[in-house]
Design a protein around this motif. Structure first.
Motif, PDB file in Angstrom:
ATOM      1  N   ALA A 299     -10.471   1.376  -2.026  1.00 25.22           N
ATOM      2  CA  ALA A 299      -9.663   0.425  -2.106  1.00 25.22           C
ATOM      3  C   ALA A 299      -7.846   0.941  -1.937  1.00 25.22           C
ATOM      4  N   ALA A 300      -7.727   2.144  -2.659  1.00 21.55           N
ATOM      5  CA  ALA A 300      -6.359   2.731  -2.469  1.00 21.55           C
ATOM      6  C   ALA A 300      -6.317   3.271  -0.880  1.00 21.55           C
ATOM      7  N   LEU A 301      -7.433   3.710  -0.135  1.00 26.43           N
ATOM      8  CA  LEU A 301      -7.200   3.863   1.233  1.00 26.43           C
ATOM      9  C   LEU A 301      -7.097   2.627   2.036  1.00 26.43           C
ATOM     10  N   ASP A 302      -7.577   1.756   1.746  1.00 33.54           N
ATOM     11  CA  ASP A 302      -7.349   0.302   2.290  1.00 33.54           C
ATOM     12  C   ASP A 302      -5.945   0.048   2.377  1.00 33.54           C
ATOM     13  N   GLY A 303      -5.335   0.217   1.554  1.00 34.44           N
ATOM     14  CA  GLY A 303      -3.832  -0.197   1.759  1.00 34.44           C
ATOM     15  C   GLY A 303      -3.091   0.914   2.598  1.00 34.44           C
ATOM     16  N   LEU A 304      -3.552   1.735   3.264  1.00 35.93           N
ATOM     17  CA  LEU A 304      -2.909   2.797   4.081  1.00 35.93           C
ATOM     18  C   LEU A 304      -3.616   2.590   5.477  1.00 35.93           C
ATOM     19  N   ARG A 305      -4.381   1.629   5.676  1.00 38.14           N
ATOM     20  CA  ARG A 305      -5.111   1.297   7.049  1.00 38.14           C
ATOM     21  C   ARG A 305      -3.956   1.382   8.266  1.00 38.14           C
TER      22      ARG A 305
END
Length: 414
Positions: A299-305
């Protein structure tokens, strides 16, 4: 002579390349060196192998593949690549517990950097080591087994304690694997069913380009015989032809899919030894967080798409079982690995790494020793909790810092 790593993003500073033909020649070389580092297959993406002194390849040491059927082990010379060893093990009825995605990497180099395969029950490649022979800075040859107090430090040793001249690996009976690939796993389904998905096979990999709310592919490697894979699974669709994980690349380079059973060594890697999996036009990074925080990490990486996708070729998510090796990324915790294959543009990639590291900081993400990262040394030391102990041991075994280089000096606590 200009010497570079496989990707070509590192040019080594060594004043001379040596290729000793015997352990005796190697011991003499080490004892007389002021600075020395070992070059494996060159699949590291940072300066971990660099030196201003002697760069040493072990590829010319006599090739050894010695089975011990009584103890269920094999002793191998360090310069051999996995792909050169595993067919002989299989022919004798044996297997290693796991393999990396590339059979092209050297055994010693993979173990020294904590490189891994995949599977919730499978440890890193180094977790198969039961003993090793090590040439220390004074030229002494030491055998270090599991009952030696040096063992948990020496196996994933970053080349900082000495030169490994042989490795003894634990074996299991040979086994067959069936591999299938699914397309377009919805991102929400991956998070909701993460544990079920990652435990559905002996080894499972999720691939995404982070360009949309999906995982482009899921590679499931099951022990054979395996039931026929369903056409629809967690919202994903069974692939109708072989796939390559990197968009636009030929599946000819990949191991056999479509559920056809075959030997472990021809299915556990993603890529075939007889093909170079890519042109080398790439950079790589990888971060490891506790497996029970995998969904939060995703979920944290999803914010950096929007930051990741423009400089990414493909990202892979895998799991690794815990071990007790000090500098292993899975030291005392079951782990999920977030791997990134980037475009070959260091200037564009490094700022994104810093953002990823910040996003994964709440999960105590550990970086892969052989890949690109930007974490400050004190942060790395906090994540690898035995790093100070390891550094003290390195100073004891190598008081003149023969095996040190700027990378190690930067990251090992003084």
């Amino acid at each position: 002579m200009v010497i570079t790593n496989w990707a070509g993003n590192v040019t080594f500073s060594a004043r001379q390349l040596h290729r000793p033909a015997s352990v005796a020649e190697l011991r003499e070389l080490v004892a007389g060196a002021d600075k020395l580092r070992i070059l494996g297959s060159g699949h590291s993406f940072n300066h971990i192998a660099d030196t201003t002194g002697y760069l040493v390849s072990l590829a010319d040491l006599p090739p050894v593949i010695s089975l011990d059927e009584v103890h269920g082990t094999v002793t191998v010379s360090p310069g051999l690549r996995y792909g050169e060893v595993v067919p002989q093990l299989h022919a004798a009825g044996y297997a290693l517990h796991n393999l990396g995605s590339l059979p092209h990497i050297s055994i010693a180099g993979a173990c020294a950097t904590g490189t891994h395969g995949s599977g919730v029950g499978n440890g890193t490649l180094a977790s198969a080591v039961v003993a090793l022979d090590l040439v220390t800075a004074d030229g002494e040859l030491r055998t270090i087994g599991r009952d030696d107090e040096l063992f948990p430090a020496a196996v994933v040793g970053l080349g900082a304690l000495g030169v490994v001249t042989s490795l003894t690996l634990a074996l299991r009976p040979a086994f067959d694997v069936a591999q299938c690939v699914y397309d377009d796993l919805p991102y929400s389904a991956a998070l909701d069913g993460f544990d079920a998905i990652m435990t559905s096979g002996y080894s499972v990999s999720l691939f995404t380009d982070w360009a949309g709310p999906r995982f482009n592919q899921v590679w499931v490697k099951q022990l054979a015989p395996a039931p026929a894979p369903p056409r629809r699974w967690h919202g994903a669709t069974l692939a109708d032809a072989p796939r390559h994980p990197v968009p636009g690349m030929s599946a000819e380079h990949c191991t056999e899919q479509m559920g056809a059973p075959g030997p472990w060594h021809a299915r556990l890697p993603h890529f075939r030894l007889e093909f170079t999996p890519s042109s080398g036009e790439e950079l790589q990074s990888e971060y490891f967080v506790p497996r029970d925080q995998a969904v939060s990490g995703l979920a944290a990486l999803d914010g950096l798409r929007d930051r990741i996708a423009p400089v990414l070729q493909i990202s892979e998510v895998r799991t690794i079982a815990a071990d007790d090796l000090w500098l292993s990324p899975s030291y005392r915790r079951d782990t999920v690995a977030f791997h990134f294959t980037w475009v070959k543009d260091t200037e564009a990639v490094l700022p994104v790494l810093a953002e990823i590291e910040a996003a994964l900081a709440p999960f105590d993400a550990r970086p892969h020793w052989g890949k690109l990262f930007t974490m400050a040394p004190e942060v790395v030391a906090a994540r690898y909790t035995r790093l100070s102990d390891f550094a003290a041991l390195a100073r004891h075994l190598d008081p003149n810092a023969t095996f040190h280089n700027p990378f190690l000096s930067h990251h090992l606590p003084s």
